[in-house]
Scaffold this motif. Structure first.
Motif, PDB file in Angstrom:
ATOM      1  N   LEU A 177       0.830  -1.206   0.000  1.00  0.00           N
ATOM      2  CA  LEU A 177       0.000   0.000   0.000  1.00  0.00           C
ATOM      3  C   LEU A 177       0.864   1.256   0.000  1.00  0.00           C
ATOM      4  O   LEU A 177       1.842   1.343   0.739  1.00  0.00           O
ATOM      5  CB  LEU A 177      -0.908  -0.038   1.231  1.00  0.00           C
ATOM      6  CG  LEU A 177      -1.924   1.070   1.430  1.00  0.00           C
ATOM      7  CD1 LEU A 177      -2.887   1.162   0.257  1.00  0.00           C
ATOM      8  CD2 LEU A 177      -2.691   0.824   2.736  1.00  0.00           C
ATOM      9  N   ASN A 178       0.468   2.248  -0.816  1.00  0.00           N
ATOM     10  CA  ASN A 178       1.233   3.486  -0.897  1.00  0.00           C
ATOM     11  C   ASN A 178       0.716   4.500   0.125  1.00  0.00           C
ATOM     12  O   ASN A 178       0.993   4.360   1.311  1.00  0.00           O
ATOM     13  CB  ASN A 178       1.226   4.036  -2.323  1.00  0.00           C
ATOM     14  CG  ASN A 178       2.286   5.094  -2.558  1.00  0.00           C
ATOM     15  OD1 ASN A 178       2.002   6.280  -2.635  1.00  0.00           O
ATOM     16  ND2 ASN A 178       3.553   4.678  -2.672  1.00  0.00           N
ATOM     17  N   VAL A 179      -0.068   5.488  -0.239  1.00  0.00           N
ATOM     18  CA  VAL A 179      -0.523   6.517   0.696  1.00  0.00           C
ATOM     19  C   VAL A 179      -2.039   6.432   0.825  1.00  0.00           C
ATOM     20  O   VAL A 179      -2.778   7.008   0.016  1.00  0.00           O
ATOM     21  CB  VAL A 179      -0.111   7.937   0.230  1.00  0.00           C
ATOM     22  CG1 VAL A 179      -0.670   8.992   1.179  1.00  0.00           C
ATOM     23  CG2 VAL A 179       1.408   8.049   0.154  1.00  0.00           C
ATOM     24  N   PRO A 180      -2.544   5.714   1.834  1.00  0.00           N
ATOM     25  CA  PRO A 180      -3.991   5.630   2.032  1.00  0.00           C
ATOM     26  C   PRO A 180      -4.523   6.897   2.699  1.00  0.00           C
ATOM     27  O   PRO A 180      -3.844   7.520   3.521  1.00  0.00           O
ATOM     28  CB  PRO A 180      -4.145   4.426   2.956  1.00  0.00           C
ATOM     29  CG  PRO A 180      -2.878   4.424   3.754  1.00  0.00           C
ATOM     30  CD  PRO A 180      -1.803   4.920   2.821  1.00  0.00           C
ATOM     31  N   TYR A 181      -5.739   7.259   2.348  1.00  0.00           N
ATOM     32  CA  TYR A 181      -6.364   8.430   2.960  1.00  0.00           C
ATOM     33  C   TYR A 181      -7.877   8.311   2.769  1.00  0.00           C
ATOM     34  O   TYR A 181      -8.360   7.442   2.029  1.00  0.00           O
ATOM     35  CB  TYR A 181      -5.866   9.737   2.316  1.00  0.00           C
ATOM     36  CG  TYR A 181      -6.450   9.973   0.940  1.00  0.00           C
ATOM     37  CD1 TYR A 181      -7.562  10.796   0.767  1.00  0.00           C
ATOM     38  CD2 TYR A 181      -5.937   9.325  -0.184  1.00  0.00           C
ATOM     39  CE1 TYR A 181      -8.130  10.985  -0.485  1.00  0.00           C
ATOM     40  CE2 TYR A 181      -6.497   9.512  -1.430  1.00  0.00           C
ATOM     41  CZ  TYR A 181      -7.594  10.337  -1.582  1.00  0.00           C
ATOM     42  OH  TYR A 181      -8.163  10.512  -2.819  1.00  0.00           O
ATOM     43  N   GLY A 182      -8.627   9.197   3.426  1.00  0.00           N
ATOM     44  CA  GLY A 182     -10.079   9.187   3.265  1.00  0.00           C
ATOM     45  C   GLY A 182     -10.749   9.854   4.444  1.00  0.00           C
ATOM     46  O   GLY A 182     -10.134  10.669   5.151  1.00  0.00           O
ATOM     47  N   ASP A 183     -11.991   9.493   4.698  1.00  0.00           N
ATOM     48  CA  ASP A 183     -12.732  10.086   5.808  1.00  0.00           C
ATOM     49  C   ASP A 183     -12.045   9.811   7.142  1.00  0.00           C
ATOM     50  O   ASP A 183     -12.255  10.538   8.111  1.00  0.00           O
ATOM     51  CB  ASP A 183     -14.159   9.534   5.846  1.00  0.00           C
ATOM     52  CG  ASP A 183     -14.994   9.988   4.661  1.00  0.00           C
ATOM     53  OD1 ASP A 183     -14.484  10.756   3.824  1.00  0.00           O
ATOM     54  OD2 ASP A 183     -16.163   9.560   4.558  1.00  0.00           O
ATOM     55  N   ASN A 184     -11.244   8.757   7.194  1.00  0.00           N
ATOM     56  CA  ASN A 184     -10.537   8.393   8.425  1.00  0.00           C
ATOM     57  C   ASN A 184      -9.166   9.056   8.520  1.00  0.00           C
ATOM     58  O   ASN A 184      -8.365   8.713   9.377  1.00  0.00           O
ATOM     59  CB  ASN A 184     -10.404   6.861   8.513  1.00  0.00           C
ATOM     60  CG  ASN A 184     -10.182   6.387   9.933  1.00  0.00           C
ATOM     61  OD1 ASN A 184     -10.675   6.978  10.876  1.00  0.00           O
ATOM     62  ND2 ASN A 184      -9.430   5.313  10.095  1.00  0.00           N
ATOM     63  N   GLY A 185      -8.884   9.995   7.636  1.00  0.00           N
ATOM     64  CA  GLY A 185      -7.632  10.741   7.705  1.00  0.00           C
ATOM     65  C   GLY A 185      -6.563  10.180   6.789  1.00  0.00           C
ATOM     66  O   GLY A 185      -6.845   9.669   5.709  1.00  0.00           O
TER      67      GLY A 185
END
Length: 309
Positions: A177-185
């Protein structure tokens, strides 16, 4: 995104490690809508456990550093490993146990499963500037400046997963996984907090600082297909979105909020890790959420008052 976005996973018994983490939480919540989901973690924050239990997740207290799985059933369909330990004080014994030994011991405990999914990281790669890294490229210690044990422990965990797949005949997939992001930051959210505080965002001098951010909606969407491509020996695949740079996404966050990003070049900042997604697209398809839309949604979900207009 709801669990309806994860077709093919319904009525399954699924164990999720690290269900309170940035990546594990939204995936566990989505899967719990149509499956029996168990989660193991230390659950040091009662509110996190309560949120999971309210969604139907069965929570079991477990410290992966000790790998004591006595209170954990063995009859799961799938095990999804999102747990991670990164001791800031270079606690090598604990981090190697929690990230590496625990993987092999968990597969041994649940060896009758259909598939083992291991969430790794593109931090395992040797940095190569703006060269898009493939699954066969050299591994290295890209995160040592900030997280001394992280890259090495992630490489160790991959080796443990690969060994367990062969020893127990468990189809396994390792997603880097590279750079995860979303509603959880995520990492871009921390950059926005730097901007709010008027602090300079550290950049590596070898610019641009390129990465491949991927939204949590795409992570949820990809899980069923990732389970399908598991194999013995283990399948290894990059897990990432389209490339962009820290400089570019901070500039866009500034456009959204009116905050002005400031940068400081420093050699201890993380170097570029940008990814070749050819194999990913062949196996599970591309990420669908454009990062501009995803970043706007992230700010809207976490602090809508920051959005201009």
């Amino acid at each position: 995104m709801s669990a309806a976005s994860a077709p093919g996973l319904c009525g399954k018994r699924i164990l999720v490690t690290g269900p309170t983490g940035q990546v594990g939480l939204p995936i566990a919540l989505a899967l719990a809508a149509r499956n029996e989901v168990w989660g193991i973690a230390r659950f040091s924050a009662p509110a996190e456990r309560q949120r999971l239990e309210q969604a139907g997740v069965t929570c079991v207290v477990c410290d992966l550093a000790t790998s004591d799985f006595r209170d954990l059933p063995t009859d799961f369909d799938y095990v999804l490993n999102f747990a991670v330990a990164r001791g800031g004080n270079e606690d090598w014994d604990r981090d190697l146990a929690a990230n590496g030994e625990a993987v092999g011991l968990l597969v041994a405990h649940c060896r009758g499963i259909t598939t083992f999914f291991h969430c790794s990281s593109t931090a395992v790669y040797e940095p190569a500037g703006t060269h898009p890294l493939r699954e066969t490229d050299a591994l290295g210690d890209s995160h040592r400046s900030m997280f001394p044990t992280y890259s090495i422990a992630k490489i160790v965990s991959e080796v443990a997963a690969r060994t367990a797949a062969r020893e127990y005949g468990v189809p396994t997939v390792i997603a880097r996984l590279n750079v995860p992001y979303g509603d959880n930051g995520g990492w871009p959210w921390y950059h926005l907090q730097f901007m709010r505080a008027g602090q300079a965002i550290p950049l590596h001098p070898d610019r641009p600082n390129l990465y491949n951010p991927i939204h949590e909606d795409d992570l949820i969407r990809h899980i069923p297909r990732l389970l399908e491509v598991a194999s013995v020996p283990a399948t290894i695949v990059n897990w990432a979105g389209a490339p962009t740079s820290t400089e570019e996404w901070c500039g866009y966050l500034g456009e959204l909020t009116g905050l002005e990003p400031a940068f400081e070049e420093t050699s201890w900042a993380l170097p570029s890790i940008t990814i070749d997604t050819t194999r990913m697209h062949e196996l599970i398809g591309p990420a669908e959420v454009d990062w501009h839309d995803g970043f706007r949604r992230m700010v809207q979900a976490r602090m809508p008052s920051l959005l201009r207009g």
